[in-house]
Motif scaffolding. Structure first.
Motif, PDB file in Angstrom:
ATOM      1  N   LEU A 101       0.803  -1.227   0.000  1.00 27.82           N
ATOM      2  CA  LEU A 101       0.000   0.000   0.000  1.00 27.82           C
ATOM      3  C   LEU A 101       0.837   1.278   0.000  1.00 27.82           C
ATOM      4  O   LEU A 101       0.296   2.354  -0.215  1.00 27.82           O
ATOM      5  N   TYR A 136       0.167   6.462   0.894  1.00 34.69           N
ATOM      6  CA  TYR A 136      -0.470   5.143   0.801  1.00 34.69           C
ATOM      7  C   TYR A 136      -1.525   5.197  -0.299  1.00 34.69           C
ATOM      8  O   TYR A 136      -2.234   6.191  -0.443  1.00 34.69           O
ATOM      9  N   GLN A 137      -1.652   4.093  -1.052  1.00 35.42           N
ATOM     10  CA  GLN A 137      -2.677   4.050  -2.091  1.00 35.42           C
ATOM     11  C   GLN A 137      -2.923   2.606  -2.512  1.00 35.42           C
ATOM     12  O   GLN A 137      -1.993   1.793  -2.563  1.00 35.42           O
ATOM     13  N   SER A 138      -4.158   2.306  -2.807  1.00 33.68           N
ATOM     14  CA  SER A 138      -4.528   0.986  -3.308  1.00 33.68           C
ATOM     15  C   SER A 138      -4.981   1.118  -4.750  1.00 33.68           C
ATOM     16  O   SER A 138      -5.562   2.136  -5.140  1.00 33.68           O
ATOM     17  N   ASN A 139      -4.734   0.079  -5.533  1.00 31.83           N
ATOM     18  CA  ASN A 139      -5.196   0.073  -6.923  1.00 31.83           C
ATOM     19  C   ASN A 139      -6.636  -0.386  -7.064  1.00 31.83           C
ATOM     20  O   ASN A 139      -7.231  -0.221  -8.125  1.00 31.83           O
ATOM     21  N   ASP A 140      -7.194  -0.977  -5.988  1.00 32.30           N
ATOM     22  CA  ASP A 140      -8.518  -1.561  -6.160  1.00 32.30           C
ATOM     23  C   ASP A 140      -9.573  -1.102  -5.154  1.00 32.30           C
ATOM     24  O   ASP A 140     -10.703  -1.587  -5.207  1.00 32.30           O
ATOM     25  N   LEU A 158      -8.793   3.548   0.444  1.00 36.90           N
ATOM     26  CA  LEU A 158      -8.274   3.115   1.737  1.00 36.90           C
ATOM     27  C   LEU A 158      -9.094   3.685   2.886  1.00 36.90           C
ATOM     28  O   LEU A 158      -9.521   4.838   2.848  1.00 36.90           O
ATOM     29  N   ASP A 196      -7.091   0.630   7.205  1.00 35.94           N
ATOM     30  CA  ASP A 196      -6.113   0.120   6.239  1.00 35.94           C
ATOM     31  C   ASP A 196      -4.764   0.816   6.419  1.00 35.94           C
ATOM     32  O   ASP A 196      -3.712   0.175   6.454  1.00 35.94           O
TER      33      ASP A 196
END
Length: 135
Positions: free
Chosen positions: A73, A101-105, A108, A112
């Protein structure tokens, strides 16, 4: 290119030669070798959090940064402060990071990000003897 009209110069109290020209930047671009790069805007937003650590004075910040960026993340980590002084034990320093922080799907949640940050702190404690400053 042409000289400014005398009436315009008089109206704005300009007492020296003024020249006006028109440059079409699109015509210059190919000769400059400029290439345009497109970056897709992420679908899910990033979350920025600061992380301040106490480490041995000889610990390179780059090693800490690599370990942070290897965490799930985490998109990036950047040092924004290194402090040595009265508030830090002798032989130690404080290194502060801005962590993205970063999510592709998914977007957050606070949970998280907190979980990811705990994993970072645990790893840095185990591998480098780092402690969270103020934590």
């Amino acid at each position: 290119m042409g000289q400014i009209h005398p009436d315009v110069a008089a109206r704005f109290d300009i007492d020296q030669d003024v020249y006006v020209f028109d440059v079409v930047l699109d015509d210059l671009e190919p000769s400059a070798g400029v290439q345009r790069k497109m970056t897709q805007v992420p679908r899910f937003p990033s979350v920025e959090q600061d992380l301040s650590l106490i480490v041995d004075d000889d610990m390179p910040a780059g090693r800490l940064q690599q370990a942070i960026e290897a965490t799930a993340l985490v998109r990036s980590a950047h040092v924004f402060d290194v402090y040595r002084g009265e508030q830090v034990p002798p032989g130690k320093k404080s290194v502060a990071f801005s962590v993205s922080y970063q999510s592709n799907d998914h977007t957050l949640t606070d949970d998280d990000v907190a979980k990811a940050q705990r994993k970072i702190i645990e790893r840095l404690r185990r591998e480098f003897g780092a402690e969270q400053r103020g934590g």
